[in-house]
Write a protein that holds these residues in place. Structure first.
Motif: not given
Lengths: 758, 124
Positions: B43-45, B56-71, B73-76, B90-95
């Motif tokens: 919503x706030x870009x 707790x509940x949703x960790x940072x990695x999952x948040x990141x994955x969801x952000x990246x899955x939206x076109x 915000x994929x490059x934010x 590093x591999x995850x970070x790169x991906x």
């Protein structure tokens, strides 16, 4: 006319009498009585002919004293034998006193004249009939004729009776043999079977004395195993060995032997003259598969000869006796094997399902002690060093031993100690069964006699428990009385001991594994808790520290407003100590992970130049503060390394931080990297105070801090280099230091080059 | 004026970063859980996200994955805040296009430098 009538009526009378006596003994008696009646004689005598042995034997007599009647056979033997060769001519003696052999008869009786008539059947002799008169001189023909008539008739009658007797004997023998065979086939009691054999032999051969002797192959003794008719005293006195006496001869030669005249038999010299009277005897070997295992002997007191047929019959019975002996031996063996199998089976079965060492020990000692009928038994275990024996389990034991067991008394094994000479110690040391048949007679164990008397044992057998090649314990069985273990028993005991040893070792191993498993689980649990703890600490300690450090830094940086000098100094102190605390937490967490093996690396190809840049950025502030310049020397073509980004960063950060700590102000620190073979060599070079040679070795040890006064003020946990070294080695690299006191230090380490990626 | 989304379940840390980044002239918005963070990125870009991993509940990695899955915000640009080593490779970070990361506890000044670098704002 009268003669004819007389003759016919006499013949009729004779026929009637003879046909009424089918038994040979009755017939003989009938003949002698008839002879006296018909010939109006005063006495008569009859000998019968043995067709097989071609000799005459006494048959019956009438009106003659018994001793004289029996002697007559010897007197007449020569003449009868001579006559039997061909011409059977009646002999008429008008005065018997004129004949040397008959003088005794003439003196003891009033007999004077005699007629001796052969009894012939189909041209072969069947017997001799002698008739005596009190008057001497010529004998009237009317008196002699009935004798001739009687002799003629008696020939056929005797032959018939003999055939009947033979048939009857043969059938009786067959019945007896079949009875014996049946008895023996069904019997497993040797003594009883042998008694049946002897009873049948006695019955068939008309004997009253019999014995069965067996050869002891070890001693050569011919021990009597069963007997009939002999008194206990006689049995004690007629001990023989193979080769001695008649049975000894038979045992030695494996041939039967008939002795019909015991008085003149030299092989009977051993037989006491006041023992049971024997006049004739037969001994036959007990043959088993052609081997003589003993001798069956029958004897009788009355002077009656044994025939070859008797001997053959006895041989058959002897064969039966041999079978009986072999049967019972096989049966005993089978029974023993079965009981051995039972003992071992029970042992193996029970031990397989017995879970713990104390139960196994208890079962071994209980089962084996009871199986061998020992008074009590003990199982002692060898200690780990092999110097002592300790009571493992006991059964049926006396109070004394129970006390010993309760006190867990150690028994020294060394040969120079008193206990080192016990049967148990000997069994352990020699790795062999030690059997003491009688401890009161065995000189090796004089020291133990008092104990044996107290505990009430005479024999003791100690058998070592050897699962593979080293003894782990010893089982001792104590017997109240003298107990000599048979070879088969000894073997059984050793097999049982071996089975027990293996089971015991397995149980001990199981127990150890169980303990190890419990320990392992506990360690796993601890390790798990530790990981949890580490994780908790890493989050829960860092979170407040993040806030503390963050806010302090904000204030120090002046973001919350201008600070006065004192405030600035104090906040810097807080900040410095916060940094120390953070460093300590990080180091302790790393050490904890290293020690619990929980430090996992994520290896991936890394660009060293990026990594250097990132790490140096974090250190820039400190470097700037101290006026130290950090330069890097890395070719752009440097290959990628294979490493964990955080950990390699940590290694570099640690080494550079150290260099910063120990470098004087306004110097330069150089961070360089070069490819060397399959590694990249990374160097951190400072211009610091350097490290003394004796300190260099300890540098990478945990909690080591430099001892130099000049650096005592520099704070650190003493963990950094230890962690660094560990991290380098986990990557497959090496770390070392080169230094000269006062001329700076160079820390070098290698990291493997990453294999070419896809 | 760059807009930075600060995501951390620890209020003190959020406040700290908010203060420091506002001081630096950033516009700040904050979220204290993963779900809110994902919604706010949408919503706030924001121009930059400072994302705590351990939540707790949703960790940072999952948040990141969801952000990246939206076109959109994929490059934010995203800077990860981590309290644990080896929590991101590093591999995850790169991906997942991670711009940078910083280990807690951190010096806010260093984070500011990293943020500027990620946004290609020259530092002094």
């Amino acid at each position: 006319m009268r003669d004819l009538h007389w003759e016919l009526s006499t013949l009729y009378e004779i026929g009637r009498m003879l046909s009424a006596s089918p038994e040979i003994n009755d017939l003989a008696q009938t003949v002698v009585e008839a002879a006296v009646n018909l010939a109006t004689a005063d006495a008569s005598w009859l000998a019968l002919h043995d067709k097989q042995r071609k000799v005459f034997f006494y048959g019956a007599s009438h009106n003659l004293p018994a001793d004289i009647a029996r002697e007559l056979i010897n007197v007449l033997e020569d003449r009868l034998a001579g006559d039997s060769t061909g011409s059977f001519v009646p002999i008429i003696l008008t005065d018997i006193a004129e004949h040397e052999g008959l003088r005794n008869l003439a003196e003891k009786t009033s007999l004077k004249a005699a007629v001796v008539v052969p009894i012939v059947y189909k041209d072969s002799p069947a017997g001799v009939l002698a008739v005596f008169w009190n008057r001497s001189g010529r004998i009237l023909s009317e008196r002699m004729e009935p004798v001739f008539l009687l002799a003629n008739q008696a020939g056929a009658a005797i032959e018939n009776a003999r055939l009947l007797e033979e048939a009857r004997q043969r059938s009786a023998a067959l019945v007896a043999i079949s009875k014996v065979a049946q008895t023996i086939g069904a019997s497993t009691d040797m003594r009883w079977a042998l008694n049946v054999v002897m009873d049948e032999a006695n019955r068939l051969l008309g004997t009253d004395l019999s014995s069965i002797r067996l050869i002891d192959t070890n001693t050569g003794d011919l021990a009597i195993r069963a007997s009939r008719g002999f008194s206990k005293q006689t049995l004690k006195r007629i001990r023989l060995k193979v080769g001695q006496g008649v049975p000894g001869w038979v045992a030695e030669h494996g041939q039967p032997l008939i002795v019909n005249d015991c008085r003149h038999e030299p092989r009977l010299d051993y037989y006491p003259c006041d023992a049971e009277q024997i006049s004739s005897m037969v001994s036959v070997p007990l043959l088993l598969e052609g081997r003589t295992i003993g001798v069956l002997t029958v004897a009788r007191s009355e002077p009656k000869w044994f025939t070859e047929e008797d001997q053959n019959l006895l041989l058959i019975l002897a064969g039966q006796a041999a079978v009986a002996i072999e049967n019972t031996r096989l049966y005993d063996q089978a029974k023993r094997r079965l009981s051995e199998q039972k003992i071992l089976y029970r042992l193996a079965q029970e031990l397989a399902s017995t879970p713990d060492v104390p139960s196994v020990l208890k079962f071994i000692v209980t089962h084996i002690t009871q199986s061998f009928g020992a008074k009590f038994g003990s199982l002692r275990m060898l200690d780990e060093a092999g110097d002592y024996l300790m009571i493992g389990a006991i059964w049926g034991i006396t109070d004394e031993y129970t006390k010993l067991a309760n006190e867990n008394v150690q028994m020294a094994l060394a040969p120079d100690t008193p206990t080192g000479q016990s049967p148990a110690a000997l069994a352990i040391r020699n790795k062999r069964i030690c059997a003491v048949n009688n401890i009161f007679k065995d000189r090796r164990f004089t020291a133990w006699r008092e104990m044996a008397r107290m505990d009430g044992y005479t024999s003791v057998v100690a058998v070592p428990l050897i699962p593979a090649d080293a003894p782990i314990g010893v089982l001792s069985l104590y017997f109240r009385d003298v107990r000599k273990l048979q070879p088969s028993e000894s073997e059984l005991l050793q097999t049982a001991a071996r089975t027990s040893a293996i089971a015991l070792q397995r149980a001990m191993l199981d127990e150890r594994l169980l303990k190890e498993e419990v320990t392992r689980r506990a360690l796993e649990e601890i390790s798990h808790l530790k990981t949890e703890f580490v994780s908790l600490v890493s989050h829960e300690l860092r979170t407040p520290l993040t806030s503390i450090q963050g806010y302090v830094k904000l204030m120090v940086a002046g973001h919350s407003g201008e600070l006065n000098e004192i405030q600035c100094e104090f906040l810097n102190t807080v900040s410095r100590n916060t940094d120390r605390l953070i460093a300590l937490v990080n180091d302790l967490l790393d050490i904890s992970r290293i020690q619990s093996g929980k430090l996992d690396l994520v290896l991936e190809p890394l660009d060293l130049r990026e990594l250097f840049e990132r790490e140096l950025e974090s250190l820039k502030a400190i470097a700037d503060e101290r006026g130290i310049t950090i330069v890097t020397d890395v070719e752009p073509s440097i290959p990628m390394v294979r490493a964990d980004i955080h950990r390699l960063g940590q290694i570099i950060s640690n080494l550079v931080s150290n260099a910063l700590k120990y470098s004087p102000e306004s110097t330069t620190i150089k961070l360089a990297a070069y490819p060397v073979d399959k590694n990249v060599l990374i160097k951190v070079i400072d211009a610091g105070m350097g490290i003394a040679p004796e300190e260099r070795g300890k540098l990478f040890q945990m909690f080591y801090r430099g001892e130099n006064d000049a650096i005592k003020h520099i704070r650190g946990t003493g963990l950094g280099l230890a962690i660094t070294k560990h991290l380098v080695e986990m990557h497959g690299g090496k770390i070392w230091v080169e230094s000269e006191k006062g001329h700076g230090s160079t820390f070098s380490f290698t990291i493997p080059i990453a294999p070419p990626g896809p | 004026m760059p807009k930075v989304l600060i995501v951390d379940d620890e209020a003190d840390v959020v406040r700290l970063l908010q203060f420091r980044f506002e001081k630096e002239g950033f516009e700040t918005i904050t979220a204290m859980d993963g779900t809110t963070a994902v919604a706010m990125v949408e919503s706030d870009s924001p121009d930059l996200v400072l994302l705590d991993i351990m939540m707790p509940l949703m960790d940072g990695m999952e948040v990141l994955r969801q952000i990246r899955s939206r076109r959109r915000t994929s490059k934010t640009p995203v800077i990860m805040l981590t309290a644990k080593t080896a929590s991101i490779t590093v591999d995850e970070a790169r991906q997942l296009w991670v711009s940078d990361y910083i280990m807690k506890p951190f010096d806010p000044e260093i984070l500011v430098r990293k943020a500027k670098k990620a946004l290609k704002i020259p530092t002094d």
